[in-house]
Design a protein around this motif. Structure first.
Motif, mmCIF file in Angstrom:
data_model
loop_
_atom_site.group_PDB
_atom_site.id
_atom_site.type_symbol
_atom_site.label_atom_id
_atom_site.label_comp_id
_atom_site.label_asym_id
_atom_site.label_seq_id
_atom_site.Cartn_x
_atom_site.Cartn_y
_atom_site.Cartn_z
ATOM 1 N N ARG A 157 20.156 -28.738 -98.624
ATOM 2 C CA ARG A 157 18.854 -28.660 -97.312
ATOM 3 C C ARG A 157 17.886 -27.699 -97.224
ATOM 4 O O ARG A 157 18.728 -26.639 -96.867
ATOM 5 C CB ARG A 157 18.922 -29.605 -96.137
ATOM 6 C CG ARG A 157 19.430 -31.153 -97.071
ATOM 7 C CD ARG A 157 18.860 -31.718 -95.610
ATOM 8 N NE ARG A 157 20.239 -32.449 -94.779
ATOM 9 C CZ ARG A 157 19.116 -33.915 -93.877
ATOM 10 N NH1 ARG A 157 19.027 -33.339 -92.475
ATOM 11 N NH2 ARG A 157 20.600 -34.035 -93.587
ATOM 12 N N SER A 193 20.107 -36.260 -103.933
ATOM 13 C CA SER A 193 19.646 -36.930 -105.148
ATOM 14 C C SER A 193 19.504 -37.988 -105.572
ATOM 15 O O SER A 193 19.998 -38.228 -105.990
ATOM 16 C CB SER A 193 18.500 -35.499 -105.752
ATOM 17 O OG SER A 193 18.541 -36.342 -107.066
ATOM 18 N N ARG A 242 9.356 -39.299 -99.966
ATOM 19 C CA ARG A 242 10.108 -39.780 -100.861
ATOM 20 C C ARG A 242 10.651 -38.646 -101.795
ATOM 21 O O ARG A 242 11.079 -37.523 -101.687
ATOM 22 C CB ARG A 242 10.094 -41.322 -101.276
ATOM 23 C CG ARG A 242 11.579 -41.976 -101.493
ATOM 24 C CD ARG A 242 12.099 -41.495 -102.756
ATOM 25 N NE ARG A 242 11.049 -41.547 -104.681
ATOM 26 C CZ ARG A 242 11.363 -40.787 -105.513
ATOM 27 N NH1 ARG A 242 11.789 -40.670 -105.973
ATOM 28 N NH2 ARG A 242 10.214 -41.394 -106.386
ATOM 29 N N ASP A 243 9.525 -38.679 -102.893
ATOM 30 C CA ASP A 243 10.092 -37.898 -103.844
ATOM 31 C C ASP A 243 9.310 -36.494 -103.481
ATOM 32 O O ASP A 243 9.114 -35.734 -103.808
ATOM 33 C CB ASP A 243 8.366 -38.094 -104.917
ATOM 34 C CG ASP A 243 9.369 -38.242 -106.391
ATOM 35 O OD1 ASP A 243 9.732 -37.283 -106.811
ATOM 36 O OD2 ASP A 243 8.579 -38.984 -107.492
ATOM 37 N N GLU A 282 9.567 -33.109 -107.128
ATOM 38 C CA GLU A 282 10.412 -32.325 -107.821
ATOM 39 C C GLU A 282 10.006 -31.168 -108.826
ATOM 40 O O GLU A 282 9.230 -31.502 -109.332
ATOM 41 C CB GLU A 282 11.169 -33.379 -109.235
ATOM 42 C CG GLU A 282 12.443 -34.620 -108.108
ATOM 43 C CD GLU A 282 13.656 -34.136 -108.026
ATOM 44 O OE1 GLU A 282 14.208 -33.116 -108.278
ATOM 45 O OE2 GLU A 282 14.361 -35.084 -107.299
ATOM 46 N N GLN A 338 11.996 -34.652 -102.090
ATOM 47 C CA GLN A 338 12.698 -34.326 -103.112
ATOM 48 C C GLN A 338 13.112 -32.593 -103.584
ATOM 49 O O GLN A 338 13.956 -32.117 -104.258
ATOM 50 C CB GLN A 338 13.345 -35.043 -104.477
ATOM 51 C CG GLN A 338 13.783 -36.514 -103.733
ATOM 52 C CD GLN A 338 13.768 -37.653 -105.561
ATOM 53 O OE1 GLN A 338 13.709 -38.347 -105.128
ATOM 54 N NE2 GLN A 338 13.797 -36.621 -106.319
#
Ligand code: KIV
Ligand code: ZN
Length: 549
Positions: A501, A492, A13-14, A246, A17
């Protein structure tokens, strides 16, 4: 106080990102499987509200990895909690629930910002409205699922008194885990320790919940802050493999786990992580995302256990602990050098691969053995590192749409660099194309582009040798971005913006141009699948160009 530290992995997930880390559903599933094998406690499998594809990817992980009945854990042990992220809105929470509900242990993780700057400029909400929304949405999530995590986003820059209030309301509404994020990586370890201690001392009802920490690495302090949070009483750490995420990334799983493991006497705490899987998971995440691991990265960098200076080597030979605070084997890095050679048979190969932790089906073994023989013809000794590269190149290349069937390159100081490429398309048809370029790699990529016809821009190209020596295998990773089509955009969860992407690819071969072609093709194959030109079942929506024969 409890000694067990839960490891909540948010690589999918993170981590996903982070710019350039796009993973296909099949890759996410494969990574989730190895995370489960490594015994993480929670897998945050994605942000289901982003798109139907994201929802389905989380759903598959919930069913196949989060469920013992579906063979999620081959050793019959407990399966991890599968978690889906949701903004504090009913739509997001519904999507997260839909995605995780098939898991034996589902969790919904919802968040809302609490710092003055986020509330004012991002949310445009008063603090009172934030409190109301938290009560309502945590309560709604709890009406669907027993296990609810709540995060006050940008807690590191929030007013502690306001945090005590918001968190207290989240607990009353049903939150079972309270995660404290340093969203922008701003706090210092001593400040973060104080923040966590203050939350634990002043929030009503917190003793019946798990306090979690989630740190970003903008000042290079993510691991230090996470350990500071643990010292203050946090019992869950949110981490990613290789620290991807991130901007400067998240706290890296391997650093926190090995800090607690190596300095057991100082912390007297433990995780459930099977540390010998760390190196393998790190390589897999790097290869699938196309994000290389810096050589001096703690624990998983290529140089983490290399000893070059003469004085170090001398000390090492006398006693390994002179310069090594942990053993490479503990994180799954092999010390053995010469493994196999030209005369080694299938049985020897299988045995060595099993020792390295790869259990292969017969058909996979046959394919690897074929490549192994080819490699042994070119290279005298085959080391564990070569075998790992071979495994990734051969077995972990998911969703091969176009296959490299042949490549011939002419280059040098005379004449034009020219590449002739032969690709097999998903219907088995062969396509041949010759192109010239500024160099052999450029010519090869141009020829591939002409056949595949997927407009893109190459963002990154990395090549490095797997082992020492002139006959070493080369590993190549590439990252590229599609240049047309809204289907390559994704939302996001934190900025609400649509981002283009990017797709990563990996290839390994003794010929670095072949490795480059494989890596480029792997990234293009992902682009084709993710933008819907080839569906994940391999059915073709692609129209073959005129180069086929
Ligand atoms: O960094 C952050 O604040 C997050 C939240 C969604 C937990 O990733
Ligand atoms: Zn984060």
């Amino acid at each position: 106080m409890e000694r067990y530290i839960r490891v909540f992995d948010t690589t999918l997930r993170d981590g996903e990102q982070s710019p350039g880390a796009t993973l296909t559903s099949a890759e996410k599933l494969e990574i989730a499987r190895v995370l489960a094998r490594m015994r993480v406690d929670v897998i945050e499998a994605g942000f289901p509200a982003a798109s139907q594809d994201d929802l389905q990817a989380v759903r598959r992980i919930a069913l196949e990895v989060g469920n013992p009945a579906a063979g999620g854990d081959e050793l019959g042990r407990t399966v991890p909690i599968i978690c889906g992220l949701a903004r504090a809105s009913k739509n997001d929470i519904d999507a997260a629930w839909e995605a995780v509900r098939g898991a034996a242990h589902p969790r919904i993780h919802t968040f809302l910002a609490t710092s003055p700057i986020h509330m004012r400029y991002k949310l445009r909400m008063d603090p009172e409205e934030v409190v109301e929304r938290v009560k309502e949405m945590v309560g709604y999530a709890r009406s669907l699922c027993e296990d609810i995590e709540f995060s006050p986003e940008d807690a590191g820059r929030s007013d502690p008194e306001f945090l005590y209030l918001v968190l207290g309301e989240a607990i009353k509404a049903g939150a079972t885990t309270l995660n404290i994020p340093d969203t922008v990586g701003y706090t210092m370890p001593e400040e973060f320790e104080k923040l966590i201690a203050g939350i634990i001392a002043n929030t009503d009802g917190i003793q019946n919940t798990i306090v979690s920490v989630h740190c970003h690495n903008d000042l290079g302090l993510a691991t230090a802050n996470t350990l500071a949070g643990i010292r203050a009483g946090a019992r869950q750490v949110e981490v990613t493999v290789n620290g991807i995420g991130e901007r400067a990334g998240n706290t890296s799983l391997e650093e926190v786990v090995m800090a607690l493991h190596t300095r057991r006497a100082a912390y007297n705490l433990e995780t459930g992580i099977e540390t010998t899987q760390i190196a393998r998971v790190s390589r897999m995440v790097s290869n699938y995302t196309g994000i290389p691991v810096q050589p001096n990265k703690a624990i998983v960098g290529a140089n983490a256990f290399a000893h070059e200076a003469g004085i170090h080597q001398d000390g090492m030979l006398k006693n390994q602990m002179t310069y090594e605070i942990m053993r490479p084997e503990t994180v799954g890095v092999s010390r053995s050098n010469l493994v196999l050679g030209k005369h080694s048979g299938r049985h020897a190969l299988r045995t060595r691969l099993e020792e390295l932790g790869y259990v292969l089906a017969q058909e996979q073994l046959d394919r690897v053995f074929e490549r192994f023989k080819e490699l042994a013809d070119k290279k005298k000794t085959i080391t564990d590192a070569d075998l790992e590269a071979l495994m990734e190149d051969q077995v972990y290349q998911l969703e091969e749409v176009f296959h490299l069937d042949g490549l011939q390159v002419a280059c040098g100081t005379m004449g034009m660099p020219t590449a002739t490429v032969r690709l097999q398309d998903p219907e088995g048809k062969l396509h041949i194309q010759a192109s010239i370029g500024t160099g052999p790699v450029d010519a090869t990529f141009k020829a591939i582009d002409t056949i595949v016809g997927a407009p893109n821009v190459l963002l990154e190209f990395n090549v490095h040798a797997v082992t020492e020596g002139i006959d070493a295998m080369g590993e190549v990773t590439v990252r590229l971005q599609a240049t047309n089509g809204s289907s390559s955009l994704r939302t996001s969860p934190q900025s609400d913006q649509n981002r283009a992407r990017t797709f990563g690819g990996y290839g390994a071969d003794t010929d670095i141009i072949v490795a480059s072609a494989k890596a480029y093709l792997a990234a293009l194959n992902k682009l084709l699948v993710s933008t819907g030109r080839i569906n994940p079942a391999g059915e073709l929506t692609y129209v073959a160009p005129a180069t086929s024969r």
